[in-house]
Scaffold this motif. Structure first.
Motif, PDB file in Angstrom:
ATOM      1  N   SER A 199     -21.941  25.383  47.242  1.00 16.75           N
ATOM      2  CA  SER A 199     -22.887  24.293  47.465  1.00 16.75           C
ATOM      3  C   SER A 199     -22.286  23.139  48.258  1.00 16.75           C
ATOM      4  O   SER A 199     -23.027  22.365  48.872  1.00 16.75           O
ATOM      5  CB  SER A 199     -23.436  23.780  46.129  1.00 16.75           C
ATOM      6  N   GLU A 216     -28.818  25.504  45.572  1.00 10.76           N
ATOM      7  CA  GLU A 216     -27.779  25.267  46.572  1.00 10.76           C
ATOM      8  C   GLU A 216     -26.521  26.088  46.317  1.00 10.76           C
ATOM      9  O   GLU A 216     -25.757  26.342  47.247  1.00 10.76           O
ATOM     10  CB  GLU A 216     -27.444  23.779  46.650  1.00 10.76           C
ATOM     11  N   GLN A 217     -26.294  26.533  45.096  1.00  9.11           N
ATOM     12  CA  GLN A 217     -25.156  27.409  44.832  1.00  9.11           C
ATOM     13  C   GLN A 217     -25.449  28.828  45.299  1.00  9.11           C
ATOM     14  O   GLN A 217     -24.551  29.556  45.699  1.00  9.11           O
ATOM     15  CB  GLN A 217     -24.817  27.420  43.332  1.00  9.11           C
TER      16      GLN A 217
END
Length: 389
Positions: A356, A162-163
């Motif tokens: 994120s 997600e980053q």
């Protein structure tokens, strides 16, 4: 495989489609681990960008694991976790060699669809109409990545999906928009839009040395994100009489040194001008609601920079006289993601960039139509819907 397909205006469905195959020795096949919505998708979903065909797989912001590679692929191999910029680049043409990657001369197989409108074709892009190449998109279990050595960037160990996911499109687009502003110490940068791209433009402006960043939007939860996750000052345009007057007051009467439009053709607004734009758009007499862009042009200080990231088609009542008479520098492009990817990954590894927080809602691929509906209508504070096949 299962994939999210476009079946008509505002008609998205998840269906079984043919698995992608390697068709060129420079291709790879990616097993998609995560993909996300983008505001520019709404333009063709709503019917304002033509040349979609029923059955087209959509989605252009994604990452995944290499499943198979063509015989000429040298830099990535099966099992590599990679992130892929949304525009497809050959790496060999004049534009690629000059790091103008979204203008690649060799990845658009249908240039005749763009040349009458743009003069010259852009690069191809995943899942974004036949006018932009007709490539299958990445809201799917698998996707073909042409020119894999140019367009697949290995993800360093320790960075969660997600980053990294938003380094495919939202982060490089916002970063490019800030880079266009030639930010100097002490500069004030105003950004229209606090969606994914707008928030990344604001964060990037700080990374490049801006002293103050001002985010402009109408949704309280997005403005709160700008303040809490980025450190921006904010303006809710529905709560003030004039954004221009507020910006003048905040900048001692001079105006922002640079203004970034991160909204595009479906901008919301207030007043008669917005009503006029909305009426013409609904009747397909033009494609753009241009209130955000017009405001950015008028608000920018004399001799300042206007950076345009929002997607536009055809707009009337465009205040070009303000650009010329105030001596503005205007820079705009679709994102040249490959030019920024190494820097973005470095910022991420150092903990300086973690997008994120944009992933406000998560869905299985099967539930993607609901995810797009929430994203479009901004239900439950949705900034980005993320799909996990």
């Amino acid at each position: 495989m299962r994939a999210l397909i476009w079946n008509g205006v505002n008609d998205l469905r998840v269906e079984t489609v043919k698995d992608p195959e390697i068709v060129n020795p420079h291709d790879c096949i990616l097993r998609v681990t995560m993909s996300t919505t983008c505001g520019s998708d709404l333009h063709f979903i709503d019917g304002y960008i033509p040349t979609m065909k029923a059955g087209d797989v959509i989605g252009h912001e994604f990452m995944g694991v290499v499943e198979d590679v063509g015989p000429e692929v040298k830099k990535v191999k099966k099992g590599d976790r990679v992130v892929v910029p949304s525009f497809i680049t050959c790496g060999q043409c004049w534009y690629c060699k000059n790091k103008l990657y979204s203008l690649c001369d060799n990845t658009h197989p249908k240039p005749e669809l763009q040349e009458p409108i743009l003069g010259y074709p852009t690069a191809g892009i995943y899942g974004y109409t036949h006018a932009f190449g007709g490539y299958a998109g990445a809201h799917a279990q698998y996707v073909r990545v042409p020119f894999a050595d140019n367009d697949c960037f290995k993800v360093p160990d320790g960075l969660p999906d997600e980053q990294v996911l938003f380094l495919s499109d939202a982060a490089p687009t916002g970063y490019m928009g800030a880079d266009f502003c030639n930010i100097q110490p002490g500069d004030v940068v105003a950004v229209w839009g606090c969606g994914g791209v707008g928030l990344m433009a604001q964060k990037s402006a700080f990374l490049m040395g801006a002293e103050r960043v001002i985010g402009i939007d109408r949704l309280p939860e997005r403005l709160q994100m700008a303040r809490e996750h980025v450190g921006s000052e904010t303006i809710n345009y529905e709560e003030v009489d004039s954004v221009l007057e507020v910006l003048k007051e905040m900048t001692g009467g001079r105006g922002p040194d640079a203004c970034i439009d991160a909204v595009g053709m479906e901008a919301h607004g207030t007043g008669l001008q917005y009503a006029y734009d909305r009426a013409k758009q609904l009747m397909y007499m033009h494609t753009d609601r241009g209130q955000a862009l017009r405001e950015a042009i008028l608000a920018c200080r004399k001799g300042g920079t206007l950076s345009i990231l929002g997607v536009y088609g055809v707009m009337d009542k465009f205040p070009f006289g303000a650009i010329m008479n105030k001596g503005l520098t205007v820079r705009t492009a679709q994102q040249h993601g490959q030019a920024y990817m190494d820097r973005l990954l470095d910022h991420a590894q150092k903990g300086e960039l973690n997008p994120s927080f944009l992933a406000t809602h998560r869905f299985s691929l099967e539930d993607a139509p609901r995810g797009y509906a929430m994203f479009k209508h901004k239900d439950d504070g949705c900034v980005r819907s993320v799909f996990i096949p």
